[in-house]
Design a protein around this motif. Sequence first.
Motif, PDB file in Angstrom:
ATOM      1  N   ASP A  35     -28.739 -12.837 -41.787  1.00 37.79           N
ATOM      2  CA  ASP A  35     -26.919 -13.092 -42.029  1.00 37.79           C
ATOM      3  C   ASP A  35     -26.706 -14.037 -40.700  1.00 37.79           C
ATOM      4  OD1 ASP A  35     -26.568 -11.742 -44.161  1.00 37.79           O
ATOM      5  OD2 ASP A  35     -26.409  -9.968 -43.242  1.00 37.79           O
ATOM      6  N   SER A  71     -25.608 -17.002 -38.505  1.00 36.33           N
ATOM      7  CA  SER A  71     -24.408 -17.955 -38.579  1.00 36.33           C
ATOM      8  C   SER A  71     -24.477 -18.863 -37.220  1.00 36.33           C
ATOM      9  CB  SER A  71     -23.048 -17.468 -38.907  1.00 36.33           C
ATOM     10  OG  SER A  71     -23.067 -17.040 -39.992  1.00 36.33           O
ATOM     11  N   ARG A  90     -24.073 -20.409 -42.375  1.00 38.99           N
ATOM     12  CA  ARG A  90     -23.339 -19.425 -42.690  1.00 38.99           C
ATOM     13  C   ARG A  90     -24.060 -18.372 -43.225  1.00 38.99           C
ATOM     14  NH1 ARG A  90     -20.568 -24.120 -44.181  1.00 38.99           N
ATOM     15  NH2 ARG A  90     -18.589 -24.392 -43.388  1.00 38.99           N
ATOM     16  N   GLU A  91     -24.375 -17.035 -42.491  1.00 39.13           N
ATOM     17  CA  GLU A  91     -25.048 -16.008 -43.209  1.00 39.13           C
ATOM     18  C   GLU A  91     -26.500 -16.297 -43.737  1.00 39.13           C
ATOM     19  OE1 GLU A  91     -22.153 -14.380 -45.808  1.00 39.13           O
ATOM     20  OE2 GLU A  91     -20.838 -13.950 -44.254  1.00 39.13           O
ATOM     21  N   GLY A 121     -25.318 -12.667 -36.410  1.00 38.38           N
ATOM     22  CA  GLY A 121     -26.362 -12.140 -37.267  1.00 38.38           C
ATOM     23  C   GLY A 121     -27.606 -11.976 -36.340  1.00 38.38           C
ATOM     24  N   ARG A 144     -25.573 -22.981 -46.219  1.00 32.75           N
ATOM     25  CA  ARG A 144     -25.700 -21.700 -46.900  1.00 32.75           C
ATOM     26  C   ARG A 144     -27.136 -21.702 -47.589  1.00 32.75           C
ATOM     27  NH1 ARG A 144     -21.323 -17.987 -46.716  1.00 32.75           N
ATOM     28  NH2 ARG A 144     -19.214 -19.090 -46.330  1.00 32.75           N
TER      29      ARG A 144
END
Length: 629
Positions: free
Chosen positions: A364, A366, A377-378, A415, A571
């Motif tokens: 996760d 970011s 992101r993540e 993260g 992503r």
Amino acid sequence: MSSLARILRSASALWPFYVGVILSSILVAALGLVSPFILREATDTIVSAVSGETTAAAVTRTIVVLAAGLLVADLANTLMSNIGGYIGDVMASRMRQILSTRYYAKLLALPQRYYDNASTGTIIARLDRSITSITQFLQSVSNNFFPMVITVGAVMVITAFYYWPLTILLALIFPLYMWLTAKTSVKWQALEAEKNEQVDLAGGRFAEVVGQVKVVKSFVAEVRELASFGRRYGATVETTRRQSRYWHWMDFLRGGAMNIVFFGIYLVLFYRTLHGYFSLGDMVLLLTLVNMAKQPVFMLSFLVDAAQRAVAGSKDYFKVMEEEFEPTANAQLVATTQVSGTPNLADQTPAPLPPGDPVISFEDVSFEYNRGEPVIREVSFQANRGQRIALVGESGGGKSTLVNLLLGLYRPSAGVLQICGRDIAELSAAELRASVGVVFQDASLFSGSIRENIAYGRPDASEAEVIDVAKRANAHGFIMAFPEGYDTIIGERGLRLSGGQKQRVAVARAMLKDAPVLVLDEATSALDTRSERAVQAGLEELMEDRTTLIIAHRLSTIADVDLIVTLQDGRVGEVGSPAELATSGGIYAQLLALTASTDAADRRRLKQFGFMADGIDHHEEEEEELHQQ
């Protein structure tokens, strides 16, 4: 002047030099004061003989002794002045060494973000201007002004003994001069800052142009660049006109005020001698002492100018020194910027971490370069020992950002990122980077020999180790074709080598580092097809038994990877083997279809992902696009 005091305090390792300068200055001042007293005695002795109080024969021996005394005092003064000058010169040189080393250490310990917003030329210009102005001022003070300040203090004590109003008049000079100087200082420094800004911008562009002179020449931009450079320095000339006009007007006021004060001093001396309060010898003594005090007062103009430059320069220096360190900066670099003197630096590159599974783990993760503007992101995926992972996605999708995070150039905003089973938050920058080898699109070699470049990560590597990795990287053959072999000097950024040769040296360099994690950031995208094949052979050898993260520019180079991670808008889109993703209908499947197409629009779409069609030289592809346009 607080900036200069701050530098003197921070360079406390120089205290023996400070003591030496003070002691030599005291001796110079004391020896300088001997001559006026000898002149007084000689004057009164000669007057007594001329006036008939005694005979010339009776005082001849006394005059000879006094003349010899003058010679001894002057010789001793000359000797001590030069000893003091030597101490001051060495002190200034040591100060330059300390300040320069700290500045360099600070730059090496700053986070990547600092360099994202700074020009290389500006950084170099600040080093030269700031530290040069500081050390020149220090040298002037220690060699010239400091001994004179002590002399002035002694003169004021002696004149007070003879006639205290003389001391009052002398004492008036300094607050008057400093008050006028303080009024000058604020405006002068503002104008100096304007000049420094233009010089920094010109220097920054100068470094860029020299570093990319082929581009400048190929676009026939020499005259344009020269004109821009000239305008920058032209602006400094205009600023200097205003600055110098203001400075010299204020300096005239300072000098005029001192001339009036000295007029009063001379008038008092002549009047009191005329009316019998002072003998002729006393007058000669006091005139000599007053003129000894006059010299450093008039030198203040030069010294204040040097001090102003040093203060302006020190602001730039301390601005860099106050930047925040990289969160996990090398402890030796941090210590160098903080301790007095230059510590005994030893190359203490830590050993790579043992490759515990998972070798690479994003959980996760970011990240944002600018607050509120996330780039990834993540992101979540893992790689075990020996696996090859390919990152696929459109340009700007976050692939290079993941590489930057792996290298510790930036830290995740959120993260957990693990390397060799360790959270990078628990690792120093040195520990992390020792465990990650990298081959960039640009080989980024240094001037020096081929051997030095291959052994850059391990300077203590043996000759046999260097040759072994060169052979494995498919580089030994072309290296030995040079008359000097591994001792061949390749020039700045390896200009004597072709693109393929530079990249094979970079591969050998990464092999010798022998890190458990390898990053290939479009390592062959800048090469023609023939060079790419030679480099790819070395890369295959390099990837053996390592966990490798690949950003590729041809699908054929990632067909045999264990895992493909697709990125879209920062992503993770898909994670799977090439076979699995080939039929998923996602980005990788689309790329396969685009690669098989001969349509120009599909080719352009393929390039948006940073890929080229297999079997087509990227230089030929670019020419084809230009022709179609």
